[in-house]
Write a protein that holds these residues in place. Structure first.
Motif, PDB file in Angstrom:
ATOM      1  N   TYR A  12       0.799  -1.143   0.023  1.00 43.52           N
ATOM      2  CA  TYR A  12       0.103  -0.005  -0.133  1.00 43.52           C
ATOM      3  C   TYR A  12       0.888   1.288  -0.050  1.00 43.52           C
ATOM      4  O   TYR A  12       0.561   2.131  -0.725  1.00 43.52           O
ATOM      5  N   ALA A  13       1.840   1.473   0.957  1.00 43.10           N
ATOM      6  CA  ALA A  13       2.616   2.715   0.904  1.00 43.10           C
ATOM      7  C   ALA A  13       3.508   3.016  -0.331  1.00 43.10           C
ATOM      8  O   ALA A  13       3.487   3.792  -0.869  1.00 43.10           O
ATOM      9  N   THR A  14       3.838   1.897  -1.010  1.00 42.38           N
ATOM     10  CA  THR A  14       4.505   2.136  -2.271  1.00 42.38           C
ATOM     11  C   THR A  14       3.551   2.364  -3.500  1.00 42.38           C
ATOM     12  O   THR A  14       3.726   3.390  -4.333  1.00 42.38           O
ATOM     13  N   ARG A  15       2.398   1.885  -3.493  1.00 42.93           N
ATOM     14  CA  ARG A  15       1.374   2.146  -4.228  1.00 42.93           C
ATOM     15  C   ARG A  15       0.946   3.663  -4.147  1.00 42.93           C
ATOM     16  O   ARG A  15       1.099   4.445  -4.997  1.00 42.93           O
ATOM     17  N   HIS A  21       4.071  10.419  -6.696  1.00 43.37           N
ATOM     18  CA  HIS A  21       5.578  10.644  -7.012  1.00 43.37           C
ATOM     19  C   HIS A  21       6.001   9.528  -8.075  1.00 43.37           C
ATOM     20  O   HIS A  21       6.912   8.776  -7.586  1.00 43.37           O
ATOM     21  N   PRO A  22       5.428   9.472  -9.434  1.00 44.24           N
ATOM     22  CA  PRO A  22       6.229   8.505 -10.222  1.00 44.24           C
ATOM     23  C   PRO A  22       7.497   8.528 -10.436  1.00 44.24           C
ATOM     24  O   PRO A  22       8.256   9.663 -10.352  1.00 44.24           O
ATOM     25  N   VAL A  23       8.196   7.646 -10.488  1.00 45.26           N
ATOM     26  CA  VAL A  23       9.665   7.526 -10.613  1.00 45.26           C
ATOM     27  C   VAL A  23      10.038   7.310 -12.095  1.00 45.26           C
ATOM     28  O   VAL A  23       9.639   6.260 -12.747  1.00 45.26           O
ATOM     29  N   PRO A  48       8.729   0.928  -8.215  1.00 42.77           N
ATOM     30  CA  PRO A  48       8.340   0.727  -9.397  1.00 42.77           C
ATOM     31  C   PRO A  48       8.639   2.053  -9.871  1.00 42.77           C
ATOM     32  O   PRO A  48       8.747   3.112  -9.628  1.00 42.77           O
ATOM     33  N   PHE A  49       9.490   1.693 -11.351  1.00 46.66           N
ATOM     34  CA  PHE A  49       9.923   2.896 -12.052  1.00 46.66           C
ATOM     35  C   PHE A  49       9.958   2.577 -13.674  1.00 46.66           C
ATOM     36  O   PHE A  49       9.796   1.356 -13.868  1.00 46.66           O
ATOM     37  N   ALA A  50       9.733   3.835 -14.398  1.00 38.65           N
ATOM     38  CA  ALA A  50      10.046   3.549 -15.690  1.00 38.65           C
ATOM     39  C   ALA A  50      11.330   4.012 -16.149  1.00 38.65           C
ATOM     40  O   ALA A  50      11.905   4.704 -15.638  1.00 38.65           O
ATOM     41  N   GLU A  51      11.942   3.186 -17.009  1.00 42.01           N
ATOM     42  CA  GLU A  51      13.084   3.519 -17.333  1.00 42.01           C
ATOM     43  C   GLU A  51      13.178   4.086 -18.812  1.00 42.01           C
ATOM     44  O   GLU A  51      12.589   3.392 -19.891  1.00 42.01           O
ATOM     45  N   LYS A  52      13.768   5.238 -19.294  1.00 39.75           N
ATOM     46  CA  LYS A  52      13.914   5.907 -20.583  1.00 39.75           C
ATOM     47  C   LYS A  52      15.307   5.995 -21.073  1.00 39.75           C
ATOM     48  O   LYS A  52      16.187   6.516 -20.257  1.00 39.75           O
ATOM     49  N   SER A  53      15.470   4.980 -21.958  1.00 45.08           N
ATOM     50  CA  SER A  53      16.912   5.263 -22.590  1.00 45.08           C
ATOM     51  C   SER A  53      16.946   6.421 -23.586  1.00 45.08           C
ATOM     52  O   SER A  53      16.296   6.641 -24.359  1.00 45.08           O
ATOM     53  N   ALA A  98       7.823   9.335   0.279  1.00 41.35           N
ATOM     54  CA  ALA A  98       7.300   8.512   1.163  1.00 41.35           C
ATOM     55  C   ALA A  98       7.481   6.942   0.717  1.00 41.35           C
ATOM     56  O   ALA A  98       6.411   6.308   0.909  1.00 41.35           O
ATOM     57  N   TYR A  99       8.501   6.817  -0.216  1.00 39.48           N
ATOM     58  CA  TYR A  99       8.725   5.421  -0.532  1.00 39.48           C
ATOM     59  C   TYR A  99       9.186   4.456   0.512  1.00 39.48           C
ATOM     60  O   TYR A  99      10.268   5.295   1.385  1.00 39.48           O
TER      61      TYR A  99
END
Length: 109
Positions: A12-15, A21-23, A48-53, A98-99
């Motif tokens: 829950y805390a991660t969601r 604050h998306p990463v 959880p994170f998105a990676e952009k090259s 708050a992650y």
């Protein structure tokens, strides 16, 4: 890269942190060591994170606009951005958003 975990599998805390604050981790094909360290830190914390090259001139220009220079890795947490890799500074950004400090399973909530 691999897809981020399905939201329902996250604690829950991660969601909550991810929704506010998306990463995004900005990397480049030429970035090996520091980009890998950045990935490992995020994975170790269960973020959880998105990676952009960043490879095309358009992507490089967009990164410059965001962080002030075409430097990778760059970490974006919500509206905050950190250039280069620093575990201390990455942790500060993630803590402020708050992650959780360590990876938790959904069963630990």
């Amino acid at each position: 890269g691999k897809a981020a975990p399905v939201a329902a599998e996250l604690p829950y805390a991660t969601r909550q942190a991810a929704s506010k604050h998306p990463v995004t981790l900005f990397t480049a094909p030429s970035c090996q060591h520091e980009c890998q360290q950045a990935r490992e830190l995020l994975k170790a914390r269960g973020v959880p994170f998105a990676e952009k090259s960043v490879a095309t001139q358009e992507e490089i220009d967009a990164l410059k606009k965001l962080v002030g220079e075409a430097a990778v890795p760059a970490l974006q947490v919500g509206r905050q951005v950190q250039r280069g890799f620093s575990s201390e500074l990455y942790d500060k950004l993630l803590d402020a958003a708050a992650y959780p400090r360590r990876r938790q399973s959904a069963r630990e909530e």
